[in-house]
Design an enzyme around this catalytic site. Structure first.
Site, PDB file in Angstrom:
ATOM      1  N   SER A 174       0.804  -1.303  -0.185  1.00 43.20           N
ATOM      2  CA  SER A 174      -0.017  -0.081  -0.203  1.00 43.20           C
ATOM      3  C   SER A 174       1.199   1.190   0.033  1.00 43.20           C
ATOM      4  CB  SER A 174      -0.876   0.047   1.296  1.00 43.20           C
ATOM      5  OG  SER A 174      -1.501   1.154   1.328  1.00 43.20           O
ATOM      6  N   TYR A 203      -2.697  -1.288  10.224  1.00 44.06           N
ATOM      7  CA  TYR A 203      -2.278  -1.570   8.678  1.00 44.06           C
ATOM      8  C   TYR A 203      -1.059  -1.054   8.168  1.00 44.06           C
ATOM      9  CZ  TYR A 203      -3.692  -1.362   3.761  1.00 44.06           C
ATOM     10  OH  TYR A 203      -3.778  -1.593   2.371  1.00 44.06           O
TER      11      TYR A 203
END
Length: 263
Positions: free
Chosen positions: A140, A153
């Site tokens: 990401s 995350y």
């Protein structure tokens, strides 16, 4: 590099980016192994593809990372080898640090980091033996810089970069490639499926994700990056600029992210 006659294994293939990759790759001359926890959904994805006879289904749960050596043996047996592993499976999180139970942090690390690492380590001897292989890991932009409400995350995605950068260095001699794919906002169900502080799912979309890059457009760009064997690819809209702000103007990025009020 082309995908002709390659055996490509995709995790997280039941929806979102994974499903889009399956449907795009099924148009090409390659064989696919598709994995996620939900076998019935994988069957639906297979039946939706253009060449279902070239697709094999292999259910797996990334959280159960101790079973990965057995899973890898099964994967290799399906077509006789694996050329590319696309580590796409994982979950996200949306909650403030102060409100997030430590078990949520652990779950993100178990699935997004340890599950991916365990699968890759189990496949590594096969890549070494055949003197070729390509690990493609979907991290990401949050693996390059951070944002509020995504602490667990961000931690897991940052960790993936550390591991796979080391793998690339150690196994350059074995002709093993590593590509890190860093999505920005992509219009999938990632926000709906994200965990909140108590470990339950958010069950609602957010505006930034809704307005993100179309998943089919993303998949095409991702496959181009894999073909070029890029070390890293940042795929999204304006948010990709954050990578360069982090590198050269970290305090400016801090101000930009605070002003954005991304939830």
């Amino acid at each position: 590099m082309t995908f002709d006659n390659k055996v490509i294994w995709i995790t997280g293939a039941s929806s979102g980016i994974g499903k889009a990759l399956v449907l795009e790759l099924s148009k090409q001359n390659c064989k696919l192994i598709i994995s996620s926890r939900r076998e019935t959904v994988l069957n639906a994805v297979k039946n939706e593809s253009q060449q279902p006879t070239n697709i094999k289904i292999l259910p797996l749960d990334l959280a159960d990372y101790k079973t990965m050596p057995i899973i890898v043996e099964k994967a290799i047996s399906l077509f006789g080898n694996v050329d590319i592993l696309i580590n796409n499976g994982g979950i996200s999180q949306r909650s403030l640090i102060i409100d997030t139970d430590i078990e949520v942090d652990k779950k993100l690390m178990d699935i997004d980091y340890l599950g991916t690492v365990a699968l890759s380590k189990a496949l590594l001897p096969h890549f070494i033996a055949q003197k070729s292989g390509h690990f493609v890991t979907v991290t990401s932009l949050m693996g390059k810089f951070s944002s509020p409400y995504r602490s667990a995350y961000c931690g897991a995605k940052h960790a993936l970069h550390g591991f796979f950068d080391a793998l690339r260095l150690e196994h350059n001699k074995d002709n093993i490639k590593v590509t890190m794919i860093c999505p920005g906002f992509v219009n999938t169900n990632v926000a709906r499926n994200a965990l909140i502080g108590d470990g339950s799912t958010q069950n609602e979309q957010d505006t930034a994700t809704e307005n993100g890059l179309d998943v089919d457009v993303f998949a095409k760009r991702m496959l181009k990056a894999i073909k070029k064997q890029k070390f890293e690819a940042y795929i999204g809209k304006g948010e990709t600029k954050g990578v360069y702000l982090k590198r050269f103007f970290p305090k400016l990025l801090h101000k930009v992210v605070l002003r954005s009020q991304v939830r």
